[in-house]
Scaffold this motif. Structure first.
Motif, PDB file in Angstrom:
ATOM      1  N   HIS A  56       0.799  -1.294  -0.057  1.00  0.00           N
ATOM      2  CA  HIS A  56       0.005  -0.027   0.084  1.00  0.00           C
ATOM      3  C   HIS A  56       0.802   1.348  -0.296  1.00  0.00           C
ATOM      4  O   HIS A  56       0.713   2.211  -0.730  1.00  0.00           O
ATOM      5  CB  HIS A  56      -0.943  -0.198   1.282  1.00  0.00           C
ATOM      6  CG  HIS A  56      -1.761   1.322   1.418  1.00  0.00           C
ATOM      7  ND1 HIS A  56      -1.428   2.049   1.950  1.00  0.00           N
ATOM      8  CD2 HIS A  56      -2.760   1.329   0.771  1.00  0.00           C
ATOM      9  CE1 HIS A  56      -2.384   3.380   1.979  1.00  0.00           C
ATOM     10  NE2 HIS A  56      -3.265   2.878   0.987  1.00  0.00           N
ATOM     11  N   GLN A  59       2.152   1.784  -3.509  1.00  0.00           N
ATOM     12  CA  GLN A  59       1.213   1.919  -4.310  1.00  0.00           C
ATOM     13  C   GLN A  59       0.797   3.774  -4.052  1.00  0.00           C
ATOM     14  O   GLN A  59       0.520   4.245  -5.087  1.00  0.00           O
ATOM     15  CB  GLN A  59       0.066   1.375  -4.118  1.00  0.00           C
ATOM     16  CG  GLN A  59       0.053  -0.129  -4.430  1.00  0.00           C
ATOM     17  CD  GLN A  59      -0.118  -0.530  -5.882  1.00  0.00           C
ATOM     18  OE1 GLN A  59      -0.356   0.696  -6.796  1.00  0.00           O
ATOM     19  NE2 GLN A  59       0.442  -1.626  -6.395  1.00  0.00           N
ATOM     20  N   VAL A  60       1.008   4.090  -2.878  1.00  0.00           N
ATOM     21  CA  VAL A  60       0.321   5.294  -2.755  1.00  0.00           C
ATOM     22  C   VAL A  60       1.291   6.327  -3.142  1.00  0.00           C
ATOM     23  O   VAL A  60       1.257   7.405  -3.922  1.00  0.00           O
ATOM     24  CB  VAL A  60       0.317   5.824  -1.222  1.00  0.00           C
ATOM     25  CG1 VAL A  60       0.130   7.297  -0.843  1.00  0.00           C
ATOM     26  CG2 VAL A  60      -0.903   5.063  -0.590  1.00  0.00           C
ATOM     27  N   ALA A  63       1.078   6.497  -7.003  1.00  0.00           N
ATOM     28  CA  ALA A  63       0.023   7.255  -7.433  1.00  0.00           C
ATOM     29  C   ALA A  63       0.431   8.817  -6.958  1.00  0.00           C
ATOM     30  O   ALA A  63       0.028   9.621  -8.150  1.00  0.00           O
ATOM     31  CB  ALA A  63      -1.085   7.108  -6.393  1.00  0.00           C
ATOM     32  N   ALA A  64       1.224   9.080  -6.309  1.00  0.00           N
ATOM     33  CA  ALA A  64       1.727  10.538  -6.100  1.00  0.00           C
ATOM     34  C   ALA A  64       2.473  10.914  -7.106  1.00  0.00           C
ATOM     35  O   ALA A  64       2.487  11.941  -7.670  1.00  0.00           O
ATOM     36  CB  ALA A  64       2.247  10.823  -4.755  1.00  0.00           C
ATOM     37  N   ARG A 141      -3.193   6.855 -10.848  1.00  0.00           N
ATOM     38  CA  ARG A 141      -3.675   5.734  -9.973  1.00  0.00           C
ATOM     39  C   ARG A 141      -4.282   6.681  -8.869  1.00  0.00           C
ATOM     40  O   ARG A 141      -3.765   7.667  -8.400  1.00  0.00           O
ATOM     41  CB  ARG A 141      -2.928   4.819  -9.178  1.00  0.00           C
ATOM     42  CG  ARG A 141      -2.278   3.872 -10.644  1.00  0.00           C
ATOM     43  CD  ARG A 141      -1.189   3.021 -10.197  1.00  0.00           C
ATOM     44  NE  ARG A 141      -0.084   3.606 -10.506  1.00  0.00           N
ATOM     45  CZ  ARG A 141       1.048   2.940 -10.433  1.00  0.00           C
ATOM     46  NH1 ARG A 141       1.303   1.758 -10.016  1.00  0.00           N
ATOM     47  NH2 ARG A 141       2.326   3.705 -10.683  1.00  0.00           N
ATOM     48  N   ASN A 142      -5.451   6.260  -8.045  1.00  0.00           N
ATOM     49  CA  ASN A 142      -5.785   6.959  -6.911  1.00  0.00           C
ATOM     50  C   ASN A 142      -5.927   6.124  -5.878  1.00  0.00           C
ATOM     51  O   ASN A 142      -5.487   4.936  -5.911  1.00  0.00           O
ATOM     52  CB  ASN A 142      -7.347   7.240  -7.373  1.00  0.00           C
ATOM     53  CG  ASN A 142      -8.155   5.986  -7.668  1.00  0.00           C
ATOM     54  OD1 ASN A 142      -8.114   4.885  -7.222  1.00  0.00           O
ATOM     55  ND2 ASN A 142      -9.008   6.271  -8.682  1.00  0.00           N
ATOM     56  N   ALA A 143      -6.045   6.550  -4.586  1.00  0.00           N
ATOM     57  CA  ALA A 143      -5.928   5.821  -3.268  1.00  0.00           C
ATOM     58  C   ALA A 143      -6.742   4.937  -3.195  1.00  0.00           C
ATOM     59  O   ALA A 143      -6.428   3.477  -2.579  1.00  0.00           O
ATOM     60  CB  ALA A 143      -6.335   6.769  -2.178  1.00  0.00           C
ATOM     61  N   SER A 144      -8.018   4.656  -3.655  1.00  0.00           N
ATOM     62  CA  SER A 144      -9.028   3.527  -3.658  1.00  0.00           C
ATOM     63  C   SER A 144      -8.419   2.402  -4.283  1.00  0.00           C
ATOM     64  O   SER A 144      -8.414   1.104  -4.012  1.00  0.00           O
ATOM     65  CB  SER A 144     -10.411   3.833  -4.099  1.00  0.00           C
ATOM     66  OG  SER A 144     -10.226   4.223  -5.414  1.00  0.00           O
ATOM     67  N   ALA A 146      -5.093   1.772  -4.923  1.00  0.00           N
ATOM     68  CA  ALA A 146      -3.793   1.371  -3.955  1.00  0.00           C
ATOM     69  C   ALA A 146      -4.382   0.459  -2.726  1.00  0.00           C
ATOM     70  O   ALA A 146      -3.934  -0.569  -2.527  1.00  0.00           O
ATOM     71  CB  ALA A 146      -3.213   2.640  -3.468  1.00  0.00           C
ATOM     72  N   VAL A 147      -5.537   0.943  -2.298  1.00  0.00           N
ATOM     73  CA  VAL A 147      -6.117  -0.163  -1.398  1.00  0.00           C
ATOM     74  C   VAL A 147      -6.419  -1.397  -1.792  1.00  0.00           C
ATOM     75  O   VAL A 147      -6.314  -2.402  -1.080  1.00  0.00           O
ATOM     76  CB  VAL A 147      -7.293   0.844  -0.500  1.00  0.00           C
ATOM     77  CG1 VAL A 147      -7.851  -0.074   0.430  1.00  0.00           C
ATOM     78  CG2 VAL A 147      -6.754   2.143   0.267  1.00  0.00           C
TER      79      VAL A 147
END
Length: 198
Positions: A56, A59-60, A63-64, A141-144, A146-147
């Motif tokens: 995670h 991934q975050v 995404a950033a 990519r977004n946070a959802s 990544a989760v």
């Protein structure tokens, strides 16, 4: 099925054969392997959770990084999007590529193909993502996402570990069953074939 013949009771006897005076050494060894398999499966839960958590974080960060240099924009169709034709011999797609125009943050105009809903008339606004040069790019990519990806990684890891443990237990049990069957064959071979039972 309930009582002493139910699946829970059978599992209990397999897990704790020492309670049975007729338990063989192979039964006790199989029970030990089963206990170790269960323990390993339980210990794999926090390990899988830690791997998912680490994923995670990656991934975050990704995404950033994706969001850096990418900005949302609005493109306008220059022509009508073609109507999708679907018959018994072809399969259509939800969207089609249509020429459109958009303006970047510096005010420069760009043209290119964007995905638009089939049948959309010319002038239809289509949300797009552009890079620092104003060219079309994929959405970050977004946070959802990544989760979801992180949970999926953790679950797949745990399922892989449990599957391997189950396979290991099955192989051990197969070997022990063959040894027990061979022991029965040897015992039966030396047992007197004539006379009465003792």
């Amino acid at each position: 099925m309930h009582g002493s013949s139910g699946p829970i009771a059978r599992f209990g006897r397999r897990l704790f054969p020492a309670r049975n005076s007729l338990a063989r050494g192979s039964d006790r060894f199989e029970a030990l392997v089963l206990k170790l398999v269960i323990l390993a499966a339980l210990l794999a839960i926090p390990v899988a959770a830690a791997v998912g958590s680490a994923n995670h974080g990656r991934q975050v960060a990704a995404a950033a990084a994706d969001a850096t240099g990418r900005t949302p924009a609005t493109a306008y169709l220059l022509t009508a999007a073609p109507v999708r034709i679907v018959d018994s011999e072809s399969v259509g797609t939800d969207n089609s590529t249509t020429q459109a125009t958009w303006t970047d943050s510096r005010g420069a105009r760009h043209t290119g193909g964007v995905l638009a809903t089939p049948g959309s008339p010319a002038g239809t606004a289509v949300p797009v993502w552009i890079d620092a040069r104003g060219e079309l790019t994929a959405a970050p990519r977004n946070a959802s996402t990544a989760v979801f990806d992180s949970v999926l990684v953790g679950l797949w890891l745990w399922f892989a570990v449990v599957g391997s443990l189950v396979l290991f237990h099955r192989l051990v049990r197969l070997v022990l069953d063959r040894q027990r069957a061979a022991a029965w064959e040897r015992a039966w071979a030396v047992y007197p074939r004539s006379g009465s039972w003792p």
